[in-house]
Design a protein around this motif. Structure first.
Motif, PDB file in Angstrom:
ATOM      1  N   VAL A   1      51.814   6.655  60.767  1.00  0.00           N
ATOM      2  CA  VAL A   1      50.664   6.832  61.651  1.00  0.00           C
ATOM      3  C   VAL A   1      51.133   7.219  63.048  1.00  0.00           C
ATOM      4  N   CYS A   2      52.187   6.555  63.532  1.00  0.00           N
ATOM      5  CA  CYS A   2      52.726   6.870  64.860  1.00  0.00           C
ATOM      6  C   CYS A   2      53.258   8.302  64.902  1.00  0.00           C
ATOM      7  N   THR A   3      53.904   8.721  63.812  1.00  0.00           N
ATOM      8  CA  THR A   3      54.415  10.090  63.739  1.00  0.00           C
ATOM      9  C   THR A   3      53.276  11.097  63.862  1.00  0.00           C
ATOM     10  N   LEU A   4      52.169  10.845  63.156  1.00  0.00           N
ATOM     11  CA  LEU A   4      51.021  11.742  63.241  1.00  0.00           C
ATOM     12  C   LEU A   4      50.398  11.712  64.634  1.00  0.00           C
ATOM     13  N   MET A   5      50.339  10.529  65.238  1.00  0.00           N
ATOM     14  CA  MET A   5      49.819  10.430  66.600  1.00  0.00           C
ATOM     15  C   MET A   5      50.630  11.297  67.560  1.00  0.00           C
ATOM     16  N   MET A   6      51.937  11.410  67.277  1.00  0.00           N
ATOM     17  CA  MET A   6      52.805  12.226  68.118  1.00  0.00           C
ATOM     18  C   MET A   6      52.647  13.708  67.830  1.00  0.00           C
ATOM     19  N   CYS A   7      52.820  14.098  66.563  1.00  0.00           N
ATOM     20  CA  CYS A   7      52.922  15.527  66.275  1.00  0.00           C
ATOM     21  C   CYS A   7      51.587  16.250  66.358  1.00  0.00           C
ATOM     22  N   LEU A   8      50.464  15.527  66.386  1.00  0.00           N
ATOM     23  CA  LEU A   8      49.168  16.177  66.531  1.00  0.00           C
ATOM     24  C   LEU A   8      48.719  16.281  67.984  1.00  0.00           C
ATOM     25  N   GLN A   9      49.497  15.731  68.906  1.00  0.00           N
ATOM     26  CA  GLN A   9      49.110  15.758  70.308  1.00  0.00           C
ATOM     27  C   GLN A   9      48.997  17.170  70.867  1.00  0.00           C
TER      28      GLN A   9
ATOM     29  N   ALA B   1      52.502   7.520  71.181  1.00  0.00           N
ATOM     30  CA  ALA B   1      53.502   8.555  70.917  1.00  0.00           C
ATOM     31  C   ALA B   1      54.662   8.467  71.898  1.00  0.00           C
ATOM     32  N   SER B   2      54.367   8.113  73.145  1.00  0.00           N
ATOM     33  CA  SER B   2      55.415   8.065  74.166  1.00  0.00           C
ATOM     34  C   SER B   2      56.465   7.000  73.869  1.00  0.00           C
ATOM     35  N   TRP B   3      56.059   5.894  73.223  1.00  0.00           N
ATOM     36  CA  TRP B   3      57.041   4.853  72.894  1.00  0.00           C
ATOM     37  C   TRP B   3      58.127   5.411  71.989  1.00  0.00           C
ATOM     38  N   GLY B   4      57.737   6.222  71.009  1.00  0.00           N
ATOM     39  CA  GLY B   4      58.721   6.825  70.123  1.00  0.00           C
ATOM     40  C   GLY B   4      59.449   7.988  70.775  1.00  0.00           C
ATOM     41  N   TRP B   5      58.702   8.799  71.506  1.00  0.00           N
ATOM     42  CA  TRP B   5      59.294   9.977  72.154  1.00  0.00           C
ATOM     43  C   TRP B   5      60.419   9.579  73.096  1.00  0.00           C
ATOM     44  N   TRP B   6      60.189   8.553  73.899  1.00  0.00           N
ATOM     45  CA  TRP B   6      61.203   8.123  74.866  1.00  0.00           C
ATOM     46  C   TRP B   6      62.361   7.370  74.203  1.00  0.00           C
ATOM     47  N   ALA B   7      62.175   6.973  72.954  1.00  0.00           N
ATOM     48  CA  ALA B   7      63.270   6.354  72.204  1.00  0.00           C
ATOM     49  C   ALA B   7      64.084   7.399  71.438  1.00  0.00           C
ATOM     50  N   GLY B   8      63.655   8.664  71.516  1.00  0.00           N
ATOM     51  CA  GLY B   8      64.374   9.728  70.828  1.00  0.00           C
ATOM     52  C   GLY B   8      63.904   9.970  69.412  1.00  0.00           C
ATOM     53  N   TYR B   9      62.712   9.463  69.068  1.00  0.00           N
ATOM     54  CA  TYR B   9      62.151   9.690  67.732  1.00  0.00           C
ATOM     55  C   TYR B   9      61.266  10.936  67.803  1.00  0.00           C
ATOM     56  N   THR B  10      61.863  12.089  67.538  1.00  0.00           N
ATOM     57  CA  THR B  10      61.173  13.352  67.702  1.00  0.00           C
ATOM     58  C   THR B  10      60.735  13.906  66.342  1.00  0.00           C
TER      59      THR B  10
ATOM     60  N   ALA C   1      63.221  29.209  55.393  1.00  0.00           N
ATOM     61  CA  ALA C   1      62.169  28.352  55.954  1.00  0.00           C
ATOM     62  C   ALA C   1      62.350  28.258  57.470  1.00  0.00           C
ATOM     63  N   ILE C   2      61.259  28.407  58.192  1.00  0.00           N
ATOM     64  CA  ILE C   2      61.295  28.357  59.652  1.00  0.00           C
ATOM     65  C   ILE C   2      60.781  26.996  60.114  1.00  0.00           C
ATOM     66  N   SER C   3      61.558  26.349  60.975  1.00  0.00           N
ATOM     67  CA  SER C   3      61.140  25.058  61.534  1.00  0.00           C
ATOM     68  C   SER C   3      60.759  25.235  62.994  1.00  0.00           C
ATOM     69  N   ARG C   4      59.940  24.306  63.484  1.00  0.00           N
ATOM     70  CA  ARG C   4      59.475  24.344  64.864  1.00  0.00           C
ATOM     71  C   ARG C   4      59.626  22.950  65.482  1.00  0.00           C
ATOM     72  N   GLU C   5      60.276  22.875  66.616  1.00  0.00           N
ATOM     73  CA  GLU C   5      60.409  21.585  67.298  1.00  0.00           C
ATOM     74  C   GLU C   5      59.119  21.263  68.025  1.00  0.00           C
ATOM     75  N   MET C   6      58.578  20.093  67.727  1.00  0.00           N
ATOM     76  CA  MET C   6      57.372  19.642  68.416  1.00  0.00           C
ATOM     77  C   MET C   6      57.781  19.002  69.743  1.00  0.00           C
ATOM     78  N   THR C   7      57.113  19.359  70.829  1.00  0.00           N
ATOM     79  CA  THR C   7      57.502  18.848  72.146  1.00  0.00           C
ATOM     80  C   THR C   7      56.319  18.175  72.844  1.00  0.00           C
ATOM     81  N   LEU C   8      56.640  17.216  73.677  1.00  0.00           N
ATOM     82  CA  LEU C   8      55.666  16.569  74.552  1.00  0.00           C
ATOM     83  C   LEU C   8      56.161  16.684  75.989  1.00  0.00           C
ATOM     84  N   SER C   9      55.235  16.782  76.898  1.00  0.00           N
ATOM     85  CA  SER C   9      55.583  16.855  78.323  1.00  0.00           C
ATOM     86  C   SER C   9      55.798  15.450  78.874  1.00  0.00           C
ATOM     87  N   ASN C  10      57.003  15.170  79.344  1.00  0.00           N
ATOM     88  CA  ASN C  10      57.270  13.863  79.952  1.00  0.00           C
ATOM     89  C   ASN C  10      56.392  13.635  81.176  1.00  0.00           C
ATOM     90  N   LEU C  11      56.135  14.696  81.935  1.00  0.00           N
ATOM     91  CA  LEU C  11      55.288  14.573  83.131  1.00  0.00           C
ATOM     92  C   LEU C  11      53.883  14.147  82.738  1.00  0.00           C
TER      93      LEU C  11
END
Length: 370
Positions: free
Chosen positions: A107-115, A70-79, A332-342
Motif C-alpha cells: 500500500v505504501c509503495t502504491l501511495m508513493m508511485c501514484l503521486q 510516501a516521504s517516510w519511505g522515499w527518505w529512507a531510500g525505498y524508491t 523492456a524499458i524501465s522508468r525511475e519514479m521520482t518525488l520532489s524533496n522540496l
C-alpha cells in the motif's frame, strides 16, 4: 561470535535512526490527521453549498497525507522503478487497478508511485481489509470514502452487496476515478497454500509468486461502474445510468509489484527505515474494459489469466532482475519514479504549521471560555 566495534557502531546508528524516524512519524500523525479532520469540519458549509468543491479540497488534503506516508519511505531510500505501460496516459479516465499483495508495504509503495500520476491519488478509492479501519489512518479512509471489506465465506455475499451500495452512493458523487483492490484477498504467505490446493483440485496452474484471485469484488465493480455499451445494452449499474456525463469505467490496470530477492517491505520497515535502501519494481499493463468478456465464466478465466501472467512476470524478474519486454519487442524499458524533496518538505511543513495553528486556536478559545 564477538561483535566488532564497527558492527556495534553500525547497530547503534541503525537503532538511533529508527527511533528518530518513529518519533517523527508519531509527531507527523499527531498533527496531520487531526488537521485534515478539522479542516473538513470547518468546510462543512461548503459541502452543503458546493459539494464538488468540497470533495476537490478533501482530495488535495488526502493526496498530501499519502505523500507524507510516501516521504517516510522515499527518505529512507525505498524508491520505485516502473515498467510496462505508461498509466499517466489514462490518469484522467476511470480505471480499476488490480494489484498482487505480498505485505503491508504494498500500500505504501502504491501511495508513493501514484503521486506523480496527475489527479489519480486525490480521486481514487481503495478497497482494503476491514482491519485497516482500526489503524491510525482508518478515520481518514472512512472520511475519504474508501471501502473496508471483511474476509471470510460467512461475510462474502453480504460484503458484495455492501460494496455495490457503497459504489453507487459514493464513487461518482465524490468524483472518484481509480479504484484500487487486491483480488488475492490477503497476503501471499497466508493464502498461497490454500490457493495451490484449490488450483490442484480444479486443474489450474501451480502458482508460487501469486495466488489465484477471488472474483466477487471485481465482478461487482465492473457490473456497477461500467457504462452502457454503445448499442444501448446496459452493462453498468444504477450509478452509471444516473451519471449520464460519466463515460464509466474504461480501463483495467493490471499492476504487479516485485521486490528484490522476493523480500517484501512491510509497514514497520517503511516507518523505521532499518533496511538498506531498496528499489521496488512495479509493472503496469492496461486493458480496455470494452474488450473484457461479459460472460461470468469467461470473465473468471480472464482474471485467472492475469494472475497466471503475473506469475510469469515475477518468475522472470526474480531470475533476471528485470521484467520481460512486451510482446513483439526486444527490450523492456524501465522508468525511475521520482518525488520532489522540496514538495515533500513543503507539505510536511504545512502539516506542522496547521497543527500549531489549531493548537493556538483551541488555546485561545479555551481562555475565552474559561
Amino acid at each position: 561470535m564477538a561483535v566488532t566495534l564497527e558492527q556495534a557502531q553500525r547497530l547503534g546508528y541503525t537503532c538511533l535512526k529508527a527511533l528518530l524516524r518513529f518519533a517523527f512519524m508519531v509527531a507527523n500523525n499527531l498533527v496531520a490527521i487531526p488537521s485534515y479532520i478539522l479542516y473538513l469540519i470547518v468546510l462543512q458549509p461548503l459541502r452543503i453549498l458546493d459539494s464538488k468543491s468540497f470533495w476537490y479540497i478533501e482530495g488535495v488534503l488526502f493526496k498530501w497525507l499519502l505523500a507524507m506516508v510516501a516521504s517516510w519511505g522515499w527518505w529512507a531510500g525505498y524508491t520505485v522503478v516502473e515498467w510496462g505501460d505508461d498509466v499517466k496516459a489514462v490518469s484522467e479516465d476511470e480505471a480499476m487497478v488490480l494489484v498482487n499483495h505480498q505485505a503491508t508495504g504494498d500500500v505504501c509503495t502504491l501511495m508513493m508511485c501514484l503521486q506523480d500520476k496527475g489527479t489519480v491519488v486525490r480521486q481514487m478509492m481503495w478497497l482494503m481489509d476491514h482491519i485497516f479501519k482500526y489503524t491510525n489512518f482508518g478515520i481518514v479512509s472512512l472520511i475519504h470514502g474508501d471501502f473496508f471489506i471483511r474476509q471470510g465465506k460467512s461475510h462474502r455475499d453480504q460484503q458484495l452487496v455492501l460494496l455495490r451500495d457503497h459504489l453507487e452512493k459514493y464513487y461518482r458523487s465524490r468524483n472518484r476515478k481509480w479504484i484500487v483492490l487486491f483480488p488475492e484477498g490477503g497476503f501471499l504467505r497466508k493464502r498461497r497454500e490454500t490457493s495451490q490446493a484449490f488450483a490442484k483440485k480444479n486443474n489450474l496452474p501451480f502458482l508460487k509468486h501469486v495466488t489465484l484471485p477471488r472474483l466477487g469484488a471485481t465482478q461487482v465493480i465492473l457490473k456497477t461502474l461500467v457504462a452502457p455499451q454503445e448499442n444501448g445494452t446496459p452493462v453498468g449499474g444504477d450509478a452509471v445510468r444516473k451519471e449520464s456525463k460519466s463515460k464509466g469505467l474504461q480501463w483495467v490496470i493490471d499492476t504487479t509489484i516485485a521486490y528484490p530477492k522476493a523480500e517484501p517491505i512491510d509497514i514497520q520497515t517503511w516507518i523505521l527505515g532499518y533496511r538498506q535502501p531498496t528499489v521496488t519494481h512495479v509493472h503496469y499493463r492496461i486493458f480496455p474494459v470494452k474488450d473484457l468478456p461479459a460472460d461470468p465464466e469467461a470473465l473468471t478465466n480472464w482474471l485467472y489469466q492475469r494472475f497466471i501472467e503475473k506469475e510469469k512476470l515475477l518468475t522472470h524478474f526474480y531470475e533476471t532482475g528485470a521484467f520481460p519486454p512486451p510482446q513483439g519487442q526486444t527490450k523492456a524499458i524501465s522508468r525511475e519514479m521520482t518525488l520532489s524533496n522540496l514538495w515533500l518538505v513543503a507539505i510536511q511543513s504545512f502539516a506542522f504549521l496547521s497543527g500549531g495553528m489549531w493548537y493556538c486556536l483551541f488555546q485561545y478559545l479555551y481562555h475565552c471560555l474559561f
